[in-house]
Design a protein around this motif. Structure first.
Motif, PDB file in Angstrom:
ATOM      1  N   GLU A  91      45.681  30.562 -15.629  1.00 50.44           N
ATOM      2  CA  GLU A  91      45.280  30.045 -14.323  1.00 50.44           C
ATOM      3  C   GLU A  91      43.889  29.414 -14.375  1.00 50.44           C
ATOM      4  O   GLU A  91      43.618  28.441 -13.679  1.00 50.44           O
ATOM      5  N   GLY A  92      43.007  29.972 -15.204  1.00 50.57           N
ATOM      6  CA  GLY A  92      41.642  29.468 -15.236  1.00 50.57           C
ATOM      7  C   GLY A  92      41.462  28.234 -16.093  1.00 50.57           C
ATOM      8  O   GLY A  92      40.649  27.372 -15.764  1.00 50.57           O
ATOM      9  N   ILE A  93      42.211  28.113 -17.205  1.00 51.07           N
ATOM     10  CA  ILE A  93      42.000  27.003 -18.138  1.00 51.07           C
ATOM     11  C   ILE A  93      43.085  25.939 -18.016  1.00 51.07           C
ATOM     12  O   ILE A  93      42.784  24.744 -17.968  1.00 51.07           O
ATOM     13  N   GLU A  94      44.348  26.356 -17.945  1.00 57.62           N
ATOM     14  CA  GLU A  94      45.433  25.376 -17.920  1.00 57.62           C
ATOM     15  C   GLU A  94      45.675  24.841 -16.504  1.00 57.62           C
ATOM     16  O   GLU A  94      45.719  23.638 -16.292  1.00 57.62           O
ATOM     17  N   VAL A  95      45.815  25.740 -15.530  1.00 54.41           N
ATOM     18  CA  VAL A  95      46.110  25.329 -14.161  1.00 54.41           C
ATOM     19  C   VAL A  95      44.836  24.978 -13.405  1.00 54.41           C
ATOM     20  O   VAL A  95      44.845  24.208 -12.450  1.00 54.41           O
ATOM     21  N   MET A  96      43.698  25.552 -13.821  1.00 58.36           N
ATOM     22  CA  MET A  96      42.402  25.378 -13.168  1.00 58.36           C
ATOM     23  C   MET A  96      42.405  25.888 -11.740  1.00 58.36           C
ATOM     24  O   MET A  96      41.713  25.365 -10.862  1.00 58.36           O
ATOM     25  N   ASN A  97      43.175  26.933 -11.502  1.00 60.16           N
ATOM     26  CA  ASN A  97      43.161  27.602 -10.201  1.00 60.16           C
ATOM     27  C   ASN A  97      42.151  28.751 -10.299  1.00 60.16           C
ATOM     28  O   ASN A  97      42.523  29.911 -10.466  1.00 60.16           O
ATOM     29  N   TYR A  98      40.874  28.411 -10.220  1.00 56.90           N
ATOM     30  CA  TYR A  98      39.830  29.398 -10.442  1.00 56.90           C
ATOM     31  C   TYR A  98      39.818  30.520  -9.412  1.00 56.90           C
ATOM     32  O   TYR A  98      39.575  31.673  -9.764  1.00 56.90           O
ATOM     33  N   PRO A  99      40.053  30.244  -8.116  1.00 51.11           N
ATOM     34  CA  PRO A  99      40.064  31.362  -7.166  1.00 51.11           C
ATOM     35  C   PRO A  99      41.117  32.416  -7.475  1.00 51.11           C
ATOM     36  O   PRO A  99      40.837  33.614  -7.410  1.00 51.11           O
ATOM     37  N   LEU A 100      42.328  31.981  -7.828  1.00 51.92           N
ATOM     38  CA  LEU A 100      43.375  32.949  -8.130  1.00 51.92           C
ATOM     39  C   LEU A 100      43.055  33.707  -9.421  1.00 51.92           C
ATOM     40  O   LEU A 100      43.219  34.922  -9.493  1.00 51.92           O
ATOM     41  N   MET A 117      31.346  32.278 -16.728  1.00 53.28           N
ATOM     42  CA  MET A 117      30.502  31.355 -17.486  1.00 53.28           C
ATOM     43  C   MET A 117      31.148  29.982 -17.591  1.00 53.28           C
ATOM     44  O   MET A 117      30.465  28.947 -17.535  1.00 53.28           O
ATOM     45  N   LEU A 118      32.490  29.933 -17.732  1.00 50.08           N
ATOM     46  CA  LEU A 118      33.192  28.659 -17.764  1.00 50.08           C
ATOM     47  C   LEU A 118      32.932  27.869 -16.484  1.00 50.08           C
ATOM     48  O   LEU A 118      32.645  26.657 -16.526  1.00 50.08           O
ATOM     49  N   ARG A 119      33.006  28.543 -15.359  1.00 43.82           N
ATOM     50  CA  ARG A 119      32.784  27.852 -14.072  1.00 43.82           C
ATOM     51  C   ARG A 119      31.324  27.429 -13.925  1.00 43.82           C
ATOM     52  O   ARG A 119      31.041  26.344 -13.419  1.00 43.82           O
ATOM     53  N   LEU A 120      30.393  28.262 -14.377  1.00 41.59           N
ATOM     54  CA  LEU A 120      28.982  27.896 -14.295  1.00 41.59           C
ATOM     55  C   LEU A 120      28.685  26.668 -15.154  1.00 41.59           C
ATOM     56  O   LEU A 120      27.901  25.794 -14.756  1.00 41.59           O
ATOM     57  N   LEU A 121      29.300  26.590 -16.340  1.00 35.56           N
ATOM     58  CA  LEU A 121      29.085  25.428 -17.202  1.00 35.56           C
ATOM     59  C   LEU A 121      29.666  24.160 -16.582  1.00 35.56           C
ATOM     60  O   LEU A 121      29.170  23.055 -16.836  1.00 35.56           O
ATOM     61  N   GLN A 122      30.709  24.311 -15.776  1.00 31.13           N
ATOM     62  CA  GLN A 122      31.266  23.147 -15.088  1.00 31.13           C
ATOM     63  C   GLN A 122      30.377  22.725 -13.926  1.00 31.13           C
ATOM     64  O   GLN A 122      30.250  21.537 -13.635  1.00 31.13           O
TER      65      GLN A 122
END
Length: 567
Positions: free
Chosen positions: A242-251, A422-427
């Motif tokens: 969900e976080g890397i492939e779909v990019m649905n970060y909230p879920l 950290m992935l989201r912060l780097l984005q």
């Protein structure tokens, strides 16, 4: 007052790093989990919403994966406890000269990359592997053990069993030996001595081991992806997808937070259960006792005493084989003239897989990236951990012990939440190079280990030598350089080696942060083991094992391995 303030300032760099590379990513995950929408470029809303949590709880698929993951964690923690006791007791009874070898059996698998160990389990359970071939030789049908929950549970038990052994060893080694001798003189057999003396006194170590193995097993996804194939899904795999492939970060963030809440709840329940098993501590209610007829009780005790030696030796053999044998299979497979990494049958001897590693620039580039990352992480972790160790040992400020517990908190929280944050912060802050983001997380992951080792080394310093040097007119800087550092040298060396091995082999969190242009070697072999099965994977894995053994031999020259982990 000045001395107290100065000692507190020594711990400040460590705390600042935790705030930037641990608290900030965790805060980002918590914030993302309460967002209404899941678009990558949607603005962050400061009004919290439970929409993602409602979706997770209301979806049978997500809840089934979540509950299965928790049950997997419970099963792995239980298996580690059953296998960990015989191995930990065996370590305590080894003669001093053999203890480093005994600890090597535990530490080599512990510090070897998780992908390597998972490949060993695949070779062990392969359709034509050792277990299947043995079953056929015994006249049994060929078992289908790979790519299922049993295989994943076995792989995770092999990965996390060393944590349970080390937690139990600490308390078992410190037990008063005369208690066991007294129980023997009163006629108690091995089973009764274990259940009446050893087990009750080792409950604090069991609690620590259960908490650690449950938390690590419930957040792990690498072994499940490799050994479980596509048939086994765990929460960590959903967070990664969900976080890397779909990019649905909230879920993905909401599921990561649910895992965090489950870990906190499990820690409380384990602590509560252990507390109920220690009624001799003042203020705790006694447990109800099951009263059996005397004849039945004597019969059960007789059966237990007869089986105890056999069962304990069998469990010890299983534990040692589980830790060591998969690594040996990987080494053998690395020289097997077979194109597939998971073929357990030996076709013929060859070194071509090692030659292919040297001919492939991607492996060399990724190895160089991993080496740079590990060396930089160790240097920074040492720079912030050594002053913090002095502050926690010699500081006189209030809340010192609470601060020490806070500084090792990253060990107890899900690493995938830190990686996702950290992935989201780097984005959000895309001017920060990915290497620095991975480096920041690696420092957070290895600094607690180094802090604990350095804290023990600082506590053992002979302060009379420092006072004597100061009395002879040496400046504080000269005292540190000529008196303190020589005493700390072995401890610093050991901490750096352990930190290097942990950083160089890390894959669970790093997989969130690598890019197509920058990848570490462990993530590379994880990706290749997942999507392709060329035997170069086993050759690289064998190099990992040999490097780990070589560095542990270096550690043992600096300090016996049993002394290292009693710290």
């Amino acid at each position: 007052m000045t001395g107290r303030v100065g000692s507190g300032l020594l711990a400040l760099p460590y705390g600042v790093w935790l705030l930037a590379a641990f608290a900030a990513p965790l805060g980002a995950v918590a914030l993302l989990s309460v967002q209404q929408t899941g678009g990558m470029f949607d603005p962050i809303l400061l009004v919290p919403s439970t929409e993602q949590y409602v979706e997770l709880v209301g979806d049978r698929f997500y809840m089934r994966v979540f509950l299965n993951t928790l049950l997997l964690g419970v099963g792995v923690a239980t298996a580690c406890a059953v296998l960990g006791y015989p191995l930990a007791l065996w370590l305590t009874r080894l003669p001093p000269r053999w203890k480093p070898l005994g600890f090597a059996i535990v530490l080599v698998p512990l510090l070897t990359n998780v992908v390597v160990r998972s490949l060993g389990i695949i070779l062990l359970l392969a359709p034509r592997g050792i277990v299947a071939s043995l079953a056929v030789e015994l006249g049994l049908p060929r078992p289908d053990l790979l790519f299922g929950w049993f295989a994943v549970g076995l792989a995770l038990t092999q990965v996390f069993l060393p944590f349970m052994v080390l937690a139990l060893y600490d308390v078992l080694e410190g037990q008063e030996k005369r208690l066991d001798e007294a129980a023997t003189s009163l006629g108690a057999g091995p089973a009764m001595r274990f259940f009446r003396v050893v087990l009750p006194l080792s409950l604090p170590g069991l609690r620590a081991g259960l908490v650690i193995t449950f938390l690590l097993a419930s957040e792990s996804y690498v072994s499940a992806a490799l050994v479980g194939g596509r048939k086994v899904l765990v929460s960590g795999m959903i967070v990664l997808k969900e976080g890397i492939e779909v990019m649905n970060y909230p879920l993905a963030s909401a599921l990561a937070m649910l895992m965090l809440f489950a870990g906190v709840l499990a820690t409380f329940l384990i602590g509560r259960a252990i507390a109920l098993l220690t009624p001799w501590i003042p203020g705790r209610p006694p447990l109800p006792r099951l009263r059996l007829p005397p004849a039945l009780r004597r019969a059960l005790v007789a059966v237990a005493e007869a089986l105890a030696p056999i069962v304990s030796r069998l469990l010890l053999a299983i534990a040692i084989l589980l830790l060591v044998f998969p690594l040996l299979l990987v080494a053998v497979a690395s020289v097997n003239d077979s194109p597939q990494a998971t073929v357990a049958q030996f076709v013929g001897f060859t070194l071509k897989w090692y030659a292919l590693i040297l001919e492939n620039p991607r492996y060399l580039e990724d190895a160089w990236t991993s080496l740079q990352l590990a060396l930089c992480a160790v240097a920074i972790a040492l720079a912030i951990s050594l002053p913090a160790a002095f502050a926690l040992v010699r500081g006189g400020f209030a809340g010192r012990e609470a601060l020490g517990a806070l500084y090792v908190l990253p060990l107890a929280l899900p690493g995938i939440a830190i990686g996702l944050g950290m992935l989201r912060l780097l984005q959000w802050f895309n001017m920060v190079p990915p290497f620095l983001g991975i480096l920041a997380v690696h420092v957070v992951l290895i600094a607690p280990f180094m802090l604990m080792l350095l804290r023990a080394s600082v506590a053992q310093l002979d302060r009379s030598l420092e006072e004597a040097a100061g009395g002879l007119g040496a400046t504080p800087a000269r005292v540190f350089r000529r008196v303190i550092l020589p005493q700390l040298g072995p401890g610093i060396g050991v901490a750096c080696v352990i930190g290097f091995l942990n950083s160089f082999g890390e894959v669970t969190v790093t997989a969130f942060l690598t890019t197509a242009r920058m990848q570490t070697l462990p993530v590379r072999i994880y990706a290749e083991a997942t999507f392709s099965l060329e035997n170069t994977v086993n050759a690289i894995s064998t190099i990992f094992i040999l490097v780990t053994i070589a560095l542990l031999l270096l550690v043992n020259r600096l300090m016996p391995l049993d002394r290292v982990w009693r710290r």
